[in-house]
Design a protein around this motif. Sequence first.
Motif, short mmCIF file in Angstrom:
data_model
loop_
_atom_site.label_atom_id
_atom_site.label_comp_id
_atom_site.label_asym_id
_atom_site.label_seq_id
_atom_site.Cartn_x
_atom_site.Cartn_y
_atom_site.Cartn_z
N SER A 96 0.83 -1.21 0.00
CA SER A 96 0.00 0.00 0.00
C SER A 96 0.86 1.25 0.00
O SER A 96 2.00 1.25 0.47
CB SER A 96 -0.92 0.01 1.23
OG SER A 96 -1.75 -1.12 1.24
N ASP A 97 0.26 2.33 -0.50
CA ASP A 97 0.96 3.62 -0.47
C ASP A 97 0.82 4.25 0.91
O ASP A 97 0.12 3.74 1.79
CB ASP A 97 0.43 4.54 -1.56
CG ASP A 97 -1.06 4.86 -1.38
OD1 ASP A 97 -1.66 4.38 -0.40
OD2 ASP A 97 -1.63 5.58 -2.22
N ILE A 98 1.53 5.37 1.11
CA ILE A 98 1.56 6.00 2.43
C ILE A 98 0.18 6.45 2.87
O ILE A 98 -0.20 6.31 4.04
CB ILE A 98 2.54 7.19 2.41
CG1 ILE A 98 3.97 6.70 2.20
CG2 ILE A 98 2.45 7.98 3.71
CD1 ILE A 98 4.49 5.81 3.30
N ARG A 99 -0.62 6.98 1.97
CA ARG A 99 -1.95 7.46 2.34
C ARG A 99 -2.82 6.32 2.84
O ARG A 99 -3.53 6.45 3.84
CB ARG A 99 -2.61 8.14 1.13
CG ARG A 99 -3.94 8.79 1.47
CD ARG A 99 -4.53 9.49 0.28
NE ARG A 99 -5.85 10.05 0.58
CZ ARG A 99 -6.66 10.59 -0.32
NH1 ARG A 99 -6.27 10.67 -1.60
NH2 ARG A 99 -7.84 11.06 0.03
N THR A 100 -2.74 5.18 2.16
CA THR A 100 -3.51 4.00 2.59
C THR A 100 -3.04 3.53 3.97
O THR A 100 -3.85 3.21 4.84
CB THR A 100 -3.34 2.86 1.57
OG1 THR A 100 -3.79 3.32 0.29
CG2 THR A 100 -4.15 1.65 1.98
N ARG A 101 -1.73 3.49 4.14
CA ARG A 101 -1.19 3.07 5.45
C ARG A 101 -1.65 4.01 6.55
O ARG A 101 -1.95 3.57 7.67
CB ARG A 101 0.33 3.05 5.40
CG ARG A 101 0.91 1.97 4.52
CD ARG A 101 2.41 1.93 4.62
NE ARG A 101 2.98 0.95 3.71
CZ ARG A 101 4.03 0.19 3.97
NH1 ARG A 101 4.64 0.32 5.13
NH2 ARG A 101 4.49 -0.66 3.09
N ALA A 102 -1.67 5.30 6.27
CA ALA A 102 -2.11 6.27 7.28
C ALA A 102 -3.56 6.01 7.68
O ALA A 102 -3.91 6.08 8.87
CB ALA A 102 -1.94 7.68 6.74
N ILE A 103 -4.42 5.70 6.70
CA ILE A 103 -5.84 5.42 7.01
C ILE A 103 -5.95 4.16 7.86
O ILE A 103 -6.69 4.12 8.86
CB ILE A 103 -6.65 5.27 5.70
CG1 ILE A 103 -6.69 6.60 4.94
CG2 ILE A 103 -8.07 4.78 5.99
CD1 ILE A 103 -7.29 6.50 3.55
N ILE A 104 -5.19 3.12 7.50
CA ILE A 104 -5.24 1.86 8.24
C ILE A 104 -4.70 2.04 9.66
O ILE A 104 -5.29 1.55 10.63
CB ILE A 104 -4.45 0.77 7.49
CG1 ILE A 104 -5.13 0.42 6.16
CG2 ILE A 104 -4.30 -0.48 8.35
CD1 ILE A 104 -6.53 -0.14 6.32
N PHE A 105 -3.58 2.76 9.79
CA PHE A 105 -3.01 2.99 11.13
C PHE A 105 -3.98 3.80 11.99
O PHE A 105 -4.16 3.50 13.18
CB PHE A 105 -1.67 3.72 11.01
CG PHE A 105 -0.50 2.81 10.76
CD1 PHE A 105 -0.62 1.70 9.94
CD2 PHE A 105 0.73 3.05 11.34
CE1 PHE A 105 0.45 0.86 9.70
CE2 PHE A 105 1.81 2.21 11.12
CZ PHE A 105 1.68 1.11 10.29
N ASP A 106 -4.58 4.81 11.42
CA ASP A 106 -5.53 5.64 12.17
C ASP A 106 -6.70 4.80 12.66
O ASP A 106 -7.10 4.88 13.83
CB ASP A 106 -6.01 6.78 11.26
CG ASP A 106 -6.99 7.70 11.98
OD1 ASP A 106 -6.67 8.16 13.09
OD2 ASP A 106 -8.08 7.96 11.43
N THR A 107 -7.24 3.97 11.76
CA THR A 107 -8.35 3.10 12.14
C THR A 107 -7.93 2.10 13.22
O THR A 107 -8.67 1.85 14.18
CB THR A 107 -8.86 2.33 10.91
OG1 THR A 107 -9.19 3.26 9.88
CG2 THR A 107 -10.07 1.49 11.24
N SER A 108 -6.73 1.55 13.08
CA SER A 108 -6.24 0.54 14.02
C SER A 108 -6.15 1.10 15.44
O SER A 108 -6.61 0.47 16.40
CB SER A 108 -4.87 0.04 13.57
OG SER A 108 -4.92 -0.51 12.28
#
Length: 646
Positions: A96-108
């Motif tokens: 995943s790109d950085i933006r996707t990772r940021a969304i996943i980390f935020d949700t986690s």
Amino acid sequence: TLRQVQNIDWESLTAPQRNQRASPIVAQLPTGVHILKSTEERGNLPANAPAMTHEELRICSSILLILASVLPERQLVPMICKKVFGRMPMVNIEASDIRTRAIIFDTSFKILRIMQTRNFALAQAMDMLTSVCSSSLDTQDALWKALSVKLELGTTPELKIGSLVLPAIRNKFGHLERISLIRSCLEANQELLLNALSHFAALSASCGKVFPSVLKDLVARMIDSNNHYLNGIRNGALGFTYKTLLQVKAGEMPSEEKSEVTSLIANELLHRIDGLVSMHYPIRRSKESSNESVRISISEDTVTMAIRLLGQTVSHLLAEKEISWEKASSYIFAPYSSSQFWTFANSRYRNFAYKLVSMIAANTPSPSLYQLELLFRAWLICLIDPVKSKHQVQVTDALVGALDIDKGGRWESEIERPGQTRDIRSDKDGKLRAAWVAFVAQNLKRRAEVKNQLLSPATMAIVCRYAQAAKKEIINSAKGLQQWQESTGTVLAGLLASYLESHEATPSLLSGASPVLHLLSKDVTSALRACLSHFLNAVSAEASGKSRIEIVALARVQLKSSSLALLKHLVHGVAQVSVRENGSIAASSSLHTILCAAFESVPGLSEKREPFMTAFYEMLAAGMVHSFGSAAATQGGGRAGWKMKL
């Protein structure tokens, strides 16, 4: 849809009913989808390939957050966590790109917050999320490796790291483009990891638990000196470790958990923190680590943080009896032993040792005798170090605190302090430092075991060897030898007097003063020729019309203002060390040195030098009767009798 999930009255449903309603909703969420960076990208995918935009991913995340707030604990991890950062995630985080990772980390982390608020166990979910964060470190490793690829003849092929596609390199401009892409991704990935660390720290602080997987799988990798990382990541990991130490020291966790975390720090983190320090002090590195191919530079801020953390960590492990003081001292004196270090280490490494030994002492509640001994030796050596620094104050404060002789302590001093410790840095003639030596020695007299361990023959020998090595060091630098030698002589004379006074009742220990006594005898008598030459020049200029008595008085003043003023104390010391209780006299190289200097031929006409030598012999004689006590002197036997005959 999100609106449908929001419209369900979850509060009115029982736990089984909530599971029934949530299961089909979660089942409809995609697994392993491709995240589209633009709408045009959808046309390039296979017809049945699952894909969604970043906005659609946010909607799915919102649905999972609602379900996380209503599902019972037994279903939350297998149903919700696995869709975000578990075995069946909505997206492949590694690709995943950085933006996707940021969304996943935020949700986690929002899911973890919900679990904490609902008093659910976090350990399993935390371990799963840690493994996801670890994949971001893998990406960092791959990016650094790509950054170090050398240009080849012809075309360097295209490279893909996660979602980042690095174009083929055909010329220098293509190489610069690749470097720019890699650095941008490194910095973005670093911010993502630092935010994750701050969330882990906040969760740990709020629930009062330390999560071993975060320390072992993330922090340990971030501070490993064999890995390439930006300084920001290292600083963040060091800061996280420091917060963890404070949390463990607070003692608000169960003893078993505290023991587990302490053992993990000792086995996984301590040597890595020390590795960071050794990157700045390369002589400390072992042969194995110095042969590693990885060569990494770190910032001054990182080094400062690593040194402070090393001191805090060692002191904590000492307090918890996780390591011995012998092991702890190896981090201070590496690569030498504690007895060799001061003779061979240069000023840079000595300053490091002063800093670390004082920090460890200041943070150890009940220092052992061995620790006090090494701290005391470091303090004495710091006082005579040619390179004066703030560490003289730092080590003095640490020693006073460790010996508990400061105001309000159990062993509060009965003697007035010589002054503020900060004044030591401005002491030029050594008198204030000598006063501090006497102050500490007087306070040690009330504790025989501590006194014998600190004011020992071994300590005198080590200080003496260092003084000799320091003299060579300052001769090679050709800076301020005379002033250093005079001030050091004053400090060593104070140490000698304190040692002899402390062990006066134990004659067998008095010989331990011999190394310092011999060193001072050589240094002091070596000034005799220079002092006489100065006197002869002064007489030639000022003595016209003066009587012999006035010229002798001039010589006395000159002698008292020179290092020869220590002579009478040295003669007294020779008597104490060399005379046995039965009245016999041991051979004394110090006495031999003094007498040779006193009776050797000195340049100059006999008539002109006679007033100087008269004053000199007066001082020598004063030393011979310096310790007379009326009661002891009249006995006529043993030590006092010998002094009377002399």
